[in-house]
Design an enzyme around this catalytic site. Structure first.
Site, short mmCIF file in Angstrom:
data_model
loop_
_atom_site.label_atom_id
_atom_site.label_comp_id
_atom_site.label_asym_id
_atom_site.label_seq_id
_atom_site.Cartn_x
_atom_site.Cartn_y
_atom_site.Cartn_z
N SER A 1 0.85 -1.18 0.00
CA SER A 1 0.00 0.00 0.00
C SER A 1 0.89 1.23 0.00
O SER A 1 2.04 1.18 0.45
CB SER A 1 -0.89 0.00 1.25
OG SER A 1 -1.50 1.27 1.45
N TYR B 1 -1.54 -0.78 10.51
CA TYR B 1 -1.51 -1.02 9.06
C TYR B 1 -0.27 -0.43 8.40
O TYR B 1 0.41 -1.11 7.63
CB TYR B 1 -2.77 -0.43 8.43
CG TYR B 1 -2.93 -0.74 6.97
CD1 TYR B 1 -3.39 -1.98 6.55
CD2 TYR B 1 -2.64 0.22 5.99
CE1 TYR B 1 -3.55 -2.27 5.21
CE2 TYR B 1 -2.80 -0.07 4.65
CZ TYR B 1 -3.25 -1.31 4.27
OH TYR B 1 -3.40 -1.60 2.93
#
Length: 270
Positions: free
Chosen positions: A157, A171
């Site tokens: 990501s 995350y």
């Protein structure tokens, strides 16, 4: 005769370089938004697929709906080394070899660090870092033994390189770990012709991000703030990643390894 000999020496520089025809490719997280699109695209391109995921109904729907009923199917997540080995063995059992891996499995839990349970932090790190490591360990042993190279793609990501004020203390570090796992394995396996890269998208529509696409004030505010930073002025759809996936899993990327490929509409350029 000389022209024929010369033609035989010149490598194919056309679309054949992007072929994944008959390549044995394992996809983990195959029932997720990106995994489903990848499975359909790679099947259309002639790849031989092994699909792994924890949702048996979702796997059946994918296989039947995409017309890829010849795929090997494994109902499990990479929660343990035995799970990862089961995935790899399914590919070997069906096709006799493994050429590529797409690790699209992962998780997220959003909460301020002062409110996030340790168990939730551990779950994100386990899914995004440990799970990818386990799959790479199992697949790497096979690729090394085969001695014919291969390609591994880890879904990361843009948050692997950027912080986020919205409660991403699990995350963001997990995706930074994904990026460095790709770089480390690229260095470790490069001499064996095995390429490892990370594919780093920004927000795209999925079950995890659906809240951003509602009329809820928080969703609307988040959506508008994100769009303001994306030069292309739109969010990605899973289909936007197909070209990059095929490139990374094909011989067209034979000199591309250890990289984080951003597919973000220009988000990280601003």
């Amino acid at each position: 005769m000389e022209e024929m000999a010369l033609a035989q020496q010149v490598p194919n520089l056309g679309l054949a370089r992007f072929s994944v025809q008959d390549k044995s490719i394992l996809i983990t997280g195959a029932t997720g938004s990106l995994g489903r699109v990848a499975a359909r695209a790679l099947a259309d391109a002639g790849a031989r697929l092994t699909l792994a995921g924890g949702n048996s109904a979702g796997l059946a729907e994918l296989v039947n709906g995409a017309g890829i009923d010849d795929a090997a199917v494994v109902t499990c997540r990479p929660d343990s080394l035995a799970d990862a080995q089961q995935m790899v063995e399914a590919a070997l059992g069906r096709y006799g070899r493994l050429d590529g891996v797409l690790v699209a499995s992962g998780s997220n839990h959003v909460a301020p660090i002062t409110e996030m349970a340790v168990e939730d932090f551990d779950a994100v790190m386990d899914a995004n870092v440990r799970g990818a490591w386990l799959v790479c360990r199992a697949a790497g042993r096979v690729l090394l033994e085969q001695g014919q190279g291969g390609s591994v793609v880890l879904v990361s990501s843009v948050r692997g390189g950027l912080g986020n004020a919205a409660g991403y203390s699990a995350y963001c570090p997990s995706k930074a770990g994904t990026d460095l796992l790709a770089k480390t394995l690229a260095a470790e396996w490069g001499g064996h012709g095995i390429r490892v890269n990370a594919l780093a998208p920004t927000v795209f529509r999925s079950a995890v991000t659906e809240w951003m696409f509602t009329d809820d004030p928080k969703g609307r505010a988040t959506r508008e703030a994100m769009l303001a930073r994306i030069p292309l002025r739109r969010f990605a759809e899973p289909e936007d990643f197909v070209g990059a996936l095929i490139y990374l899993l094909s011989d067209a990327s034979s000199f591309y390894t250890g990289q984080v490929m951003y597919l973000d509409g220009g988000y990280t350029a601003c």
